[in-house]
Design a protein around this motif. Structure first.
Motif, PDB file in Angstrom:
ATOM      1  N   THR A 197      23.444 -14.724  43.307  1.00 43.48           N
ATOM      2  CA  THR A 197      23.555 -13.678  42.301  1.00 43.48           C
ATOM      3  C   THR A 197      22.396 -13.787  41.327  1.00 43.48           C
ATOM      4  N   ILE A 198      21.722 -12.671  41.081  1.00 41.39           N
ATOM      5  CA  ILE A 198      20.684 -12.633  40.045  1.00 41.39           C
ATOM      6  C   ILE A 198      21.351 -12.292  38.723  1.00 41.39           C
ATOM      7  N   VAL A 199      21.075 -13.098  37.709  1.00 39.35           N
ATOM      8  CA  VAL A 199      21.623 -12.855  36.375  1.00 39.35           C
ATOM      9  C   VAL A 199      20.471 -12.675  35.392  1.00 39.35           C
ATOM     10  N   ARG A 200      20.753 -11.929  34.318  1.00 35.22           N
ATOM     11  CA  ARG A 200      19.747 -11.762  33.272  1.00 35.22           C
ATOM     12  C   ARG A 200      19.827 -12.922  32.296  1.00 35.22           C
ATOM     13  N   LEU A 230      21.419 -19.761  43.127  1.00 36.38           N
ATOM     14  CA  LEU A 230      21.698 -20.053  44.527  1.00 36.38           C
ATOM     15  C   LEU A 230      22.954 -20.908  44.670  1.00 36.38           C
ATOM     16  N   PRO A 231      23.654 -20.802  45.790  1.00 38.97           N
ATOM     17  CA  PRO A 231      24.892 -21.568  45.971  1.00 38.97           C
ATOM     18  C   PRO A 231      24.626 -23.056  46.163  1.00 38.97           C
ATOM     19  N   ALA A 232      25.554 -23.883  45.642  1.00 36.79           N
ATOM     20  CA  ALA A 232      25.464 -25.340  45.777  1.00 36.79           C
ATOM     21  C   ALA A 232      26.843 -25.864  46.160  1.00 36.79           C
ATOM     22  N   ASP A 267      14.408 -24.666  39.693  1.00 32.20           N
ATOM     23  CA  ASP A 267      15.370 -25.681  39.293  1.00 32.20           C
ATOM     24  C   ASP A 267      15.609 -25.734  37.781  1.00 32.20           C
ATOM     25  N   THR A 268      14.623 -25.393  36.970  1.00 32.65           N
ATOM     26  CA  THR A 268      14.788 -25.450  35.526  1.00 32.65           C
ATOM     27  C   THR A 268      14.517 -24.090  34.901  1.00 32.65           C
ATOM     28  N   ARG A 269      15.268 -23.796  33.847  1.00 37.39           N
ATOM     29  CA  ARG A 269      15.108 -22.543  33.119  1.00 37.39           C
ATOM     30  C   ARG A 269      14.414 -22.842  31.792  1.00 37.39           C
ATOM     31  N   PRO A 270      13.169 -22.408  31.612  1.00 36.53           N
ATOM     32  CA  PRO A 270      12.490 -22.647  30.336  1.00 36.53           C
ATOM     33  C   PRO A 270      13.279 -22.076  29.165  1.00 36.53           C
ATOM     34  N   ASP A 271      13.285 -22.809  28.051  1.00 37.13           N
ATOM     35  CA  ASP A 271      14.044 -22.366  26.882  1.00 37.13           C
ATOM     36  C   ASP A 271      13.450 -21.096  26.280  1.00 37.13           C
ATOM     37  N   GLU A 272      12.127 -21.009  26.279  1.00 36.69           N
ATOM     38  CA  GLU A 272      11.429 -19.847  25.735  1.00 36.69           C
ATOM     39  C   GLU A 272      10.226 -19.541  26.611  1.00 36.69           C
ATOM     40  N   GLY A 273       9.715 -18.314  26.483  1.00 35.98           N
ATOM     41  CA  GLY A 273       8.559 -17.912  27.265  1.00 35.98           C
ATOM     42  C   GLY A 273       8.974 -17.098  28.472  1.00 35.98           C
ATOM     43  N   LYS A 274       8.237 -16.057  28.741  1.00 30.05           N
ATOM     44  CA  LYS A 274       8.602 -15.127  29.796  1.00 30.05           C
ATOM     45  C   LYS A 274       8.445 -15.745  31.176  1.00 30.05           C
ATOM     46  N   VAL A 275       9.432 -15.512  32.029  1.00 30.12           N
ATOM     47  CA  VAL A 275       9.355 -15.912  33.429  1.00 30.12           C
ATOM     48  C   VAL A 275       9.665 -14.695  34.296  1.00 30.12           C
ATOM     49  N   TYR A 276       9.014 -14.639  35.441  1.00 32.17           N
ATOM     50  CA  TYR A 276       9.289 -13.559  36.404  1.00 32.17           C
ATOM     51  C   TYR A 276      10.642 -13.776  37.062  1.00 32.17           C
ATOM     52  N   MET A 277      10.894 -15.029  37.498  1.00 32.00           N
ATOM     53  CA  MET A 277      12.181 -15.361  38.094  1.00 32.00           C
ATOM     54  C   MET A 277      12.399 -16.871  37.999  1.00 32.00           C
ATOM     55  N   VAL A 278      13.620 -17.254  37.676  1.00 35.23           N
ATOM     56  CA  VAL A 278      14.052 -18.645  37.779  1.00 35.23           C
ATOM     57  C   VAL A 278      14.841 -18.782  39.082  1.00 35.23           C
ATOM     58  N   VAL A 279      14.474 -19.757  39.896  1.00 34.32           N
ATOM     59  CA  VAL A 279      15.181 -20.045  41.141  1.00 34.32           C
ATOM     60  C   VAL A 279      15.957 -21.339  40.901  1.00 34.32           C
ATOM     61  N   ARG A 280      17.268 -21.212  40.863  1.00 36.39           N
ATOM     62  CA  ARG A 280      18.056 -22.327  40.352  1.00 36.39           C
ATOM     63  C   ARG A 280      19.503 -22.164  40.788  1.00 36.39           C
ATOM     64  N   ALA A 281      20.205 -23.265  40.917  1.00 36.41           N
ATOM     65  CA  ALA A 281      21.652 -23.190  41.088  1.00 36.41           C
ATOM     66  C   ALA A 281      22.304 -23.153  39.708  1.00 36.41           C
ATOM     67  N   ASP A 282      23.576 -22.824  39.674  1.00 35.94           N
ATOM     68  CA  ASP A 282      24.323 -22.776  38.418  1.00 35.94           C
ATOM     69  C   ASP A 282      24.633 -24.206  37.991  1.00 35.94           C
ATOM     70  N   SER A 307      25.554 -30.148  46.780  1.00 33.97           N
ATOM     71  CA  SER A 307      24.301 -30.016  47.508  1.00 33.97           C
ATOM     72  C   SER A 307      23.376 -29.010  46.829  1.00 33.97           C
ATOM     73  N   GLN A 308      22.424 -29.536  46.093  1.00 36.53           N
ATOM     74  CA  GLN A 308      21.411 -28.698  45.459  1.00 36.53           C
ATOM     75  C   GLN A 308      20.432 -28.261  46.556  1.00 36.53           C
ATOM     76  N   PRO A 309      20.256 -26.958  46.753  1.00 37.17           N
ATOM     77  CA  PRO A 309      19.589 -26.487  47.979  1.00 37.17           C
ATOM     78  C   PRO A 309      18.063 -26.591  47.939  1.00 37.17           C
ATOM     79  N   ALA A 310      17.532 -27.751  48.288  1.00 37.21           N
ATOM     80  CA  ALA A 310      16.079 -27.946  48.287  1.00 37.21           C
ATOM     81  C   ALA A 310      15.380 -26.949  49.198  1.00 37.21           C
ATOM     82  N   ASP A 311      16.009 -26.633  50.331  1.00 41.66           N
ATOM     83  CA  ASP A 311      15.400 -25.683  51.259  1.00 41.66           C
ATOM     84  C   ASP A 311      15.330 -24.285  50.663  1.00 41.66           C
TER      85      ASP A 311
END
Length: 345
Positions: free
Chosen positions: A307-310, A319-321, A120-135, A274-278
């Motif tokens: 869609t995965i974005v860099r 994810l779609p909302a 749900d949130t994209r950290p401002d700094e620091g490496k992440v493997y993947m962010v799972v989030r809607a646009d 609809s933010q996809p909690a599931d």
């Protein structure tokens, strides 16, 4: 129904194409346990997310340590995650609400080569493997577009913003403001920061209504936190009038929780995104397992409609909302309409 296959070759194909994880669930082959920190328990959205996480764990999606909960406190996020890694977690799922203050902990995890999935949130700094989030910029833009068109490009709107230290609050607010300025310049927008707190939202909205009785619309950046306080205040002041009647205040929300859908059916609000909690829960566990298996991903369309974005510090699966109105509020595909229904094991 989820796609299931048997055999090592079929599993390899599914993983290579980033399809739904359906092989060797819960086995030790993934290489360790997952530590999962829940961000809070004071909103319906996050309570629903936790229910989906627990269902996934019951199905053996991953092997996990007992869940921790940071209660919207970044210091607790850090201490909880450190406790989880001390207990042997080899991958972490978190949802830091203060996206600027988590950088040091992400650096510590990167040094230990522990993959992090941020939900749900994209950290401002620091490496992440993947962010799972809607646009989240799309949340602000779609909400602006809906309100602007429903109001005919004129009027006065209150925007109950989230925490502006959070990337979600910033994205929604900036996109909403930019859209309003560009497309609907004759609409006056009152920005009300709330830190995602319902009581703050209610107090600020009450003050605004004392000054401006002619409010035409409201944008709730988080229905899970703001819906009930807003409806209670409007009812108290005699301003909660059904959609389609004179004096109705047009309201669009973000989250897609069951209470929002019920409010749409009752004509109390007009729409939500609809933010996809599931899907947040499903792909949090999927990417945690993939991280343990050292799987890599590339930007582009996925096999699950996203869609995965860099991003600057990793990758993000957007994810779609979908927009929910009275026209599609009973759609069985909406996660809030699936809660409580018996699921296929």
């Amino acid at each position: 129904m989820r796609l299931r296959t048997t055999g090592a070759a079929a599993c390899a194909v599914l993983l290579a194409t980033a399809a739904l994880a359906g092989c060797n669930r819960g086995s030790d082959a993934a290489g360790g346990k997952v530590g999962i920190d829940m961000p809070r328990t004071d909103t319906d959205f996050w309570n629903s997310y936790q229910q989906y996480i627990e269902k996934g764990l019951d199905r053996g999606e991953v092997s996990a340590l007992p869940l921790s909960n940071s209660q919207n406190d970044i210091a607790k996020v850090v201490s909880n995650v450190q406790a989880l890694t001390d207990q042997g977690a080899k991958a972490i799922v978190m949802a830091p609400q203060d996206t600027g203050a988590i950088a040091a902990e992400l650096r510590r995890l990167a040094d230990k080569k522990i993959p992090v999935v941020s939900v749900d949130t994209r950290p401002d700094e620091g490496k992440v493997y993947m962010v799972v989030r809607a646009d989240n910029r799309a949340y602000g833009e779609k909400s602006c577009d809906y309100l602007g068109k429903r109001l005919g490009g004129r009027g006065r709107v209150a925007e109950l913003q989230g925490d502006l230290s959070s990337i979600n609050g910033r994205d929604r607010s900036q996109a909403f403001a930019s859209c309003m300025k560009k497309k609907f310049p004759k609409i006056t927008v009152h920005e009300l920061p709330t830190d995602w707190k319902g009581e703050v939202a209610s107090a600020k909205l009450q003050s605004l209504l004392a000054q401006h009785k002619d409010l035409d619309g409201i944008y709730l950046q988080a229905g899970g936190a703001f819906l009930q306080p807003t409806l209670a205040l409007l009812e108290q002041q005699g301003l909660l009038r059904p959609a389609g009647t004179k004096g109705h205040i047009t309201i669009i929300s973000n989250d897609g929780i069951p209470d929002e859908l019920a409010a749409i059916r009752a004509g109390k609000i007009d729409a939500t995104l609809s933010q996809p909690a599931d899907l947040y829960a499903e792909y949090a566990l999927y990417y945690a397992r993939a991280g343990l298996e050292k799987k890599t991903f590339r930007p582009g369309p996925t096999g699950h409609g996203s869609t995965i974005v860099r991003i600057r510090n990793g990758l993000e699966d957007q994810l779609p909302a979908p927009l929910v109105t009275k026209a599609n509020v009973d759609d069985g595909k909406l996660w809030a309409n699936q809660l409580g229904k018996k699921k296929e094991p």
